[in-house]
Design a protein around this motif. Structure first.
Motif, mmCIF file in Angstrom:
data_model
loop_
_atom_site.group_PDB
_atom_site.id
_atom_site.type_symbol
_atom_site.label_atom_id
_atom_site.label_comp_id
_atom_site.label_asym_id
_atom_site.label_seq_id
_atom_site.Cartn_x
_atom_site.Cartn_y
_atom_site.Cartn_z
ATOM 1 N N GLY A 136 0.810 -1.218 0.000
ATOM 2 C CA GLY A 136 0.000 0.000 0.000
ATOM 3 C C GLY A 136 0.836 1.258 0.000
ATOM 4 N N ASP A 137 0.338 2.300 0.673
ATOM 5 C CA ASP A 137 1.033 3.588 0.637
ATOM 6 C C ASP A 137 1.383 4.141 2.013
ATOM 7 O OD1 ASP A 137 -1.510 4.262 1.482
ATOM 8 O OD2 ASP A 137 -1.747 5.948 0.091
ATOM 9 N N SER A 138 1.280 3.320 3.063
ATOM 10 C CA SER A 138 1.901 3.736 4.319
ATOM 11 C C SER A 138 3.412 3.629 4.114
ATOM 12 C CB SER A 138 1.428 2.854 5.477
ATOM 13 O OG SER A 138 0.048 3.057 5.711
ATOM 14 N N ARG A 139 4.188 4.355 4.914
ATOM 15 C CA ARG A 139 5.594 4.532 4.559
ATOM 16 C C ARG A 139 6.563 4.204 5.687
ATOM 17 N NH1 ARG A 139 5.553 10.366 1.297
ATOM 18 N NH2 ARG A 139 4.341 9.632 -0.514
ATOM 19 N N LEU A 140 7.771 3.809 5.268
ATOM 20 C CA LEU A 140 8.928 3.729 6.145
ATOM 21 C C LEU A 140 9.940 4.750 5.664
ATOM 22 C CD1 LEU A 140 10.737 2.375 8.346
ATOM 23 C CD2 LEU A 140 11.497 0.791 6.547
ATOM 24 N N TYR A 141 10.399 5.611 6.575
ATOM 25 C CA TYR A 141 11.430 6.608 6.292
ATOM 26 C C TYR A 141 12.674 6.302 7.115
ATOM 27 C CZ TYR A 141 8.047 9.967 4.204
ATOM 28 O OH TYR A 141 7.117 10.611 3.426
ATOM 29 N N ARG A 142 13.807 6.816 6.638
ATOM 30 C CA ARG A 142 15.063 6.731 7.388
ATOM 31 C C ARG A 142 15.679 8.122 7.487
ATOM 32 N NH1 ARG A 142 20.854 4.473 5.256
ATOM 33 N NH2 ARG A 142 21.850 4.060 7.280
ATOM 34 N N LEU A 143 16.051 8.503 8.703
ATOM 35 C CA LEU A 143 16.790 9.738 8.940
ATOM 36 C C LEU A 143 18.245 9.356 9.187
ATOM 37 C CD1 LEU A 143 16.392 12.889 9.396
ATOM 38 C CD2 LEU A 143 16.497 12.328 11.845
ATOM 39 N N HIS A 144 19.129 9.740 8.285
ATOM 40 C CA HIS A 144 20.556 9.406 8.376
ATOM 41 C C HIS A 144 21.372 10.671 8.132
ATOM 42 C CE1 HIS A 144 24.330 7.250 7.850
ATOM 43 N NE2 HIS A 144 24.503 7.881 6.699
ATOM 44 N N ALA A 145 22.260 10.978 9.071
ATOM 45 C CA ALA A 145 23.094 12.183 8.977
ATOM 46 C C ALA A 145 22.235 13.432 8.769
ATOM 47 C CB ALA A 145 24.124 12.036 7.860
ATOM 48 N N GLY A 146 21.072 13.442 9.409
ATOM 49 C CA GLY A 146 20.197 14.607 9.348
ATOM 50 C C GLY A 146 19.324 14.703 8.121
ATOM 51 N N GLU A 147 19.462 13.769 7.169
ATOM 52 C CA GLU A 147 18.687 13.804 5.938
ATOM 53 C C GLU A 147 17.657 12.683 5.924
ATOM 54 O OE1 GLU A 147 18.688 16.216 3.715
ATOM 55 O OE2 GLU A 147 20.187 17.228 4.980
ATOM 56 N N LEU A 148 16.458 13.003 5.433
ATOM 57 C CA LEU A 148 15.339 12.066 5.441
ATOM 58 C C LEU A 148 15.164 11.431 4.069
ATOM 59 C CD1 LEU A 148 13.004 11.094 7.365
ATOM 60 C CD2 LEU A 148 11.566 12.767 6.174
ATOM 61 N N ASN A 204 2.117 12.214 6.128
ATOM 62 C CA ASN A 204 2.802 12.810 4.978
ATOM 63 C C ASN A 204 1.866 13.549 4.025
ATOM 64 O OD1 ASN A 204 2.805 9.563 4.566
ATOM 65 N ND2 ASN A 204 2.227 10.558 2.635
ATOM 66 N N ASP A 205 0.544 13.342 4.135
ATOM 67 C CA ASP A 205 -0.396 14.171 3.369
ATOM 68 C C ASP A 205 -0.597 15.543 4.008
ATOM 69 O OD1 ASP A 205 -0.785 12.296 1.410
ATOM 70 O OD2 ASP A 205 -2.767 11.660 2.097
ATOM 71 N N MET A 206 -0.282 15.652 5.293
ATOM 72 C CA MET A 206 -0.512 16.898 6.021
ATOM 73 C C MET A 206 0.747 17.760 6.127
ATOM 74 S SD MET A 206 -3.695 17.328 7.040
ATOM 75 C CE MET A 206 -3.956 16.950 5.307
ATOM 76 N N ILE A 207 1.895 17.140 6.284
ATOM 77 C CA ILE A 207 3.132 17.909 6.381
ATOM 78 C C ILE A 207 4.166 17.318 5.436
ATOM 79 C CG2 ILE A 207 2.688 18.691 8.734
ATOM 80 C CD1 ILE A 207 4.615 16.626 9.771
ATOM 81 N N SER A 208 5.037 18.164 4.915
ATOM 82 C CA SER A 208 5.994 17.755 3.892
ATOM 83 C C SER A 208 7.129 16.937 4.493
ATOM 84 C CB SER A 208 6.577 18.992 3.210
ATOM 85 O OG SER A 208 7.418 19.705 4.124
ATOM 86 N N ASP A 209 7.866 16.270 3.614
ATOM 87 C CA ASP A 209 9.034 15.514 4.066
ATOM 88 C C ASP A 209 10.069 16.443 4.717
ATOM 89 O OD1 ASP A 209 7.787 13.320 3.030
ATOM 90 O OD2 ASP A 209 9.377 12.783 1.619
ATOM 91 N N ILE A 210 10.171 17.656 4.238
ATOM 92 C CA ILE A 210 11.105 18.616 4.851
ATOM 93 C C ILE A 210 10.684 18.935 6.277
ATOM 94 C CG2 ILE A 210 11.963 20.998 4.747
ATOM 95 C CD1 ILE A 210 11.820 20.789 1.690
ATOM 96 N N GLU A 211 9.383 19.125 6.482
ATOM 97 C CA GLU A 211 8.892 19.382 7.839
ATOM 98 C C GLU A 211 9.091 18.164 8.739
ATOM 99 O OE1 GLU A 211 5.114 22.232 7.629
ATOM 100 O OE2 GLU A 211 5.043 20.667 6.082
ATOM 101 N N ILE A 212 8.837 16.970 8.193
ATOM 102 C CA ILE A 212 9.061 15.749 8.972
ATOM 103 C C ILE A 212 10.525 15.651 9.371
ATOM 104 C CG2 ILE A 212 9.052 13.223 8.875
ATOM 105 C CD1 ILE A 212 6.626 13.444 6.965
ATOM 106 N N ARG A 213 11.411 15.899 8.413
ATOM 107 C CA ARG A 213 12.854 15.858 8.703
ATOM 108 C C ARG A 213 13.212 16.815 9.819
ATOM 109 N NH1 ARG A 213 16.365 18.906 4.494
ATOM 110 N NH2 ARG A 213 15.470 20.584 5.773
ATOM 111 N N ASN A 214 12.709 18.040 9.748
ATOM 112 C CA ASN A 214 13.047 19.036 10.760
ATOM 113 C C ASN A 214 12.551 18.628 12.145
ATOM 114 O OD1 ASN A 214 14.250 20.571 8.771
ATOM 115 N ND2 ASN A 214 12.488 21.925 8.485
ATOM 116 N N LEU A 215 11.343 18.071 12.209
ATOM 117 C CA LEU A 215 10.796 17.644 13.497
ATOM 118 C C LEU A 215 11.609 16.487 14.084
ATOM 119 C CD1 LEU A 215 6.993 17.836 12.638
ATOM 120 C CD2 LEU A 215 8.246 19.378 14.147
#
Length: 246
Positions: A136-148, A204-215
């Motif tokens: 489906g479209d639920s997601r797994l992200y990785r934050l590495h060295a500050g980048e998402l 991720n529909d409500m806030i961008s990947d950049i915002e997620i990274r920052n949080l």
């Protein structure tokens, strides 16, 4: 061995009347709640962390995600020790076929559950090796060295501009005729100092990947991210699992 510091949260959001998401962390099922846990050593020999986003409206999506998560909890818990990587991946593929048939059959037998379905994204720890899985479209992200980076690929059709739409063409149940699950070994993703995050599209529909990274870079936990999605409108249920690796 790594240490997993896990926070998990599942919230109804600001618009929906009920929560069709469900989260599994180890043996704990989470809906309309939050949790905080730590796993290390033998815990990571046999651990499942999963998130399901139900669809179908009213109680149907709620039932599909709950049935899927409950079934996965017991199936994974009963897996024997000593399986090879190939055997483990085959076992998950067999489980997926089974739960897809169960959810679809329930929808055929009871009108109120017609075409109900759910996504599933998960991180599995088995015999001290790690695997991600996705349907489906639920997601797994990785934050590495500050980048998402988004690890999983959304199972959704492309729009004319090359991006993915909000529709999905693969799910568990839902009348999907060609349902499949991605299963990928991922030991290389589990590094000290990194963060892994599972989420439903209510984030991720409500806030961008950049915002997620920052949080995430601010050290915020799963419930903080859910609250950020609600602050941005909260049009859908929102569920998040944040795994800080030490």
């Amino acid at each position: 061995m790594p240490v997993f510091n896990v926070t998990a949260s599942s919230r109804v959001g600001c618009i929906r009347a009920n929560n069709e998401d469900m989260v599994l962390v180890g043996n704990q099922v989470i809906r309309d709640a939050e949790a905080r846990m730590t796993f290390s050593d033998d815990d990571l020999n046999h651990l499942i962390i999963a998130l399901a986003d139900g669809m179908g409206g009213h109680s149907s999506g709620e039932v599909a995600s709950a049935d899927t998560i409950d079934n996965l909890k017991f199936y994974f818990g009963d897996l024997p020790v000593g399986m090879t990587e190939e055997m483990f991946m085959d076992s998950i593929t067999n489980w997926h076929r089974s739960i897809h048939s169960i959810i679809d059959s329930k929808g055929c037998l009871e009108k109120r559950y017609a075409r109900m379905g759910t996504t599933l994204v998960a991180l599995a720890c088995y015999e001290h090796h790690f695997y991600w899985m996705n349907c489906g479209d639920s997601r797994l992200y990785r934050l590495h060295a500050g980048e998402l980076t988004q690890v999983t690929t959304d199972h959704s059709p492309l729009d004319p501009m090359g991006g993915h739409t909000n529709l999905i063409n693969n799910c568990i149940g839902g009348g999907c005729q060609t349902s499949y699950i991605d299963i990928v070994p991922c030991d290389e993703l589990v590094l000290s100092g990194d963060t892994l995050m599972l989420c439903s599209d209510g984030l991720n529909d409500m806030i961008s990947d950049i915002e997620i990274r920052n949080l995430l870079n601010q050290g915020l936990d799963a419930n903080d991210l859910c609250l950020a999605a609600e602050a941005a409108g909260g049009y859908d249920n929102v569920s998040v699992v944040v795994i800080r690796i030490e």
